[in-house]
Each structure stands twice: as C-alpha cells, then as structure tokens.
Motif scaffolding. Sequence first.
Motif, mmCIF file in Angstrom:
data_model
loop_
_atom_site.group_PDB
_atom_site.id
_atom_site.type_symbol
_atom_site.label_atom_id
_atom_site.label_comp_id
_atom_site.label_asym_id
_atom_site.label_seq_id
_atom_site.Cartn_x
_atom_site.Cartn_y
_atom_site.Cartn_z
ATOM 1 N N VAL A 75 0.837 -1.205 0.000
ATOM 2 C CA VAL A 75 0.000 0.000 0.000
ATOM 3 C C VAL A 75 0.866 1.247 0.000
ATOM 4 O O VAL A 75 0.589 2.198 -0.735
ATOM 5 N N SER A 76 1.906 1.259 0.796
ATOM 6 C CA SER A 76 2.745 2.461 0.853
ATOM 7 C C SER A 76 3.441 2.708 -0.484
ATOM 8 O O SER A 76 3.489 3.845 -0.961
ATOM 9 N N LEU A 77 3.953 1.670 -1.120
ATOM 10 C CA LEU A 77 4.595 1.849 -2.420
ATOM 11 C C LEU A 77 3.591 2.215 -3.499
ATOM 12 O O LEU A 77 3.854 3.084 -4.342
ATOM 13 N N ALA A 78 2.424 1.577 -3.492
ATOM 14 C CA ALA A 78 1.420 1.852 -4.513
ATOM 15 C C ALA A 78 0.872 3.271 -4.383
ATOM 16 O O ALA A 78 0.682 3.954 -5.388
ATOM 17 N N LEU A 79 0.629 3.724 -3.163
ATOM 18 C CA LEU A 79 0.140 5.085 -2.991
ATOM 19 C C LEU A 79 1.198 6.110 -3.364
ATOM 20 O O LEU A 79 0.880 7.175 -3.897
ATOM 21 N N ALA A 80 2.459 5.809 -3.101
ATOM 22 C CA ALA A 80 3.524 6.704 -3.537
ATOM 23 C C ALA A 80 3.560 6.789 -5.067
ATOM 24 O O ALA A 80 3.731 7.878 -5.632
ATOM 25 N N MET A 81 3.362 5.653 -5.740
ATOM 26 C CA MET A 81 3.302 5.668 -7.201
ATOM 27 C C MET A 81 2.106 6.457 -7.704
ATOM 28 O O MET A 81 2.215 7.210 -8.675
ATOM 29 N N VAL A 82 0.949 6.298 -7.053
ATOM 30 C CA VAL A 82 -0.249 7.021 -7.469
ATOM 31 C C VAL A 82 -0.047 8.522 -7.303
ATOM 32 O O VAL A 82 -0.409 9.306 -8.188
ATOM 33 N N VAL A 83 0.535 8.944 -6.194
ATOM 34 C CA VAL A 83 0.783 10.374 -5.976
ATOM 35 C C VAL A 83 1.745 10.906 -7.031
ATOM 36 O O VAL A 83 1.531 11.982 -7.607
ATOM 37 N N TYR A 84 2.796 10.150 -7.322
ATOM 38 C CA TYR A 84 3.753 10.579 -8.346
ATOM 39 C C TYR A 84 3.084 10.683 -9.710
ATOM 40 O O TYR A 84 3.263 11.676 -10.423
ATOM 41 N N LEU A 85 2.324 9.675 -10.078
ATOM 42 C CA LEU A 85 1.678 9.696 -11.392
ATOM 43 C C LEU A 85 0.604 10.776 -11.469
ATOM 44 O O LEU A 85 0.416 11.383 -12.521
ATOM 45 N N HIS A 86 -0.088 11.031 -10.361
ATOM 46 C CA HIS A 86 -1.089 12.101 -10.370
ATOM 47 C C HIS A 86 -0.430 13.464 -10.524
ATOM 48 O O HIS A 86 -0.950 14.328 -11.230
ATOM 49 N N ARG A 87 0.703 13.654 -9.905
ATOM 50 C CA ARG A 87 1.417 14.924 -10.065
ATOM 51 C C ARG A 87 1.952 15.085 -11.482
ATOM 52 O O ARG A 87 2.015 16.187 -12.005
ATOM 53 N N ARG A 88 2.338 13.975 -12.083
ATOM 54 C CA ARG A 88 2.920 14.048 -13.421
ATOM 55 C C ARG A 88 1.868 14.224 -14.505
ATOM 56 O O ARG A 88 2.040 15.010 -15.424
ATOM 57 N N LYS A 89 0.748 13.494 -14.432
ATOM 58 C CA LYS A 89 -0.273 13.528 -15.481
ATOM 59 C C LYS A 89 -1.587 14.171 -15.054
ATOM 60 O O LYS A 89 -2.508 14.261 -15.841
ATOM 61 N N GLN A 90 -1.745 14.542 -13.778
ATOM 62 C CA GLN A 90 -2.972 15.111 -13.221
ATOM 63 C C GLN A 90 -4.174 14.177 -13.422
ATOM 64 O O GLN A 90 -5.297 14.616 -13.682
ATOM 65 N N SER A 91 -3.941 12.875 -13.290
ATOM 66 C CA SER A 91 -5.012 11.894 -13.454
ATOM 67 C C SER A 91 -4.602 10.589 -12.784
ATOM 68 O O SER A 91 -3.417 10.306 -12.640
ATOM 69 N N VAL A 92 -5.618 9.805 -12.367
ATOM 70 C CA VAL A 92 -5.356 8.458 -11.879
ATOM 71 C C VAL A 92 -5.978 7.427 -12.819
ATOM 72 O O VAL A 92 -6.147 6.275 -12.463
ATOM 73 N N ASN A 93 -6.302 7.846 -14.020
ATOM 74 C CA ASN A 93 -6.871 6.965 -15.035
ATOM 75 C C ASN A 93 -5.752 6.132 -15.655
ATOM 76 O O ASN A 93 -4.754 6.684 -16.129
ATOM 77 N N THR A 94 -5.918 4.825 -15.679
ATOM 78 C CA THR A 94 -4.853 3.959 -16.186
ATOM 79 C C THR A 94 -4.634 4.098 -17.690
ATOM 80 O O THR A 94 -3.553 3.804 -18.172
#
Length: 102
Positions: A75-94
């Motif tokens: 969970v900690s690694l996955a949420l860190a990835m989600v935060v990084y990807l959201h900051r980079r693309k402004q979306s959590v859409n796969t």
Amino acid sequence: MTIPFYHVLILAALMFAMGLACTIAWRTNVIMMLIGIEIMLNAVMLTFVAGSAHWGIADGQLFSLMLIALTSAEVSLALAMVVYLHRRKQSVNTDDFSTMKG
C-alpha cells in the motif's frame, strides 16, 4: 459459541469475489484497483486465520501476520506511485499511463 468453518469460507469467498469484481469493473482507476486487491488479500487472510483456528495450529495466523506486513508495504509503495503519477499527469486513469514515455 463458535462460527462454523464453512461459514467463514463462504464469507471469504464472497469477499474475494467482491474484490475481484472491483478490480475488474474499475480497471481504469488505479485507486479502485488497489482497493480491490486489498479486499482480496483480506479474504485470503481470513481464510488462513479460519483454517488455523479450525485445525488448531498457529501456522495460518503467523502467515496472515506476514501477509499484513506485505500488504502494508504494498500500500505504501502503490500510494507513492499514485501520488507521483497524479502529479505528473494530473489523473489516476490507467489509460493515461499506457505509455510512460514522458
């Protein structure tokens, strides 16, 4: 009063099916996929603990503790990835992450 073993297995099967349905239904949303995976892992832990109590050995409970440690790290690694990807693309859409070229 003890709960019958097959009742716990039925509950675990229902939880696993709900987690699988969540993962399949919302495979475009990263956060919902992670929630579905967590529900499935919790169903597996419930099965381990129920089997351990049913057969009177502590192996299933020890393994479920190891699984709890694994899921907390996941969970900690996955949420860190989600935060990084959201900051980079402004979306959590796969679908937005199909190409990770930049």
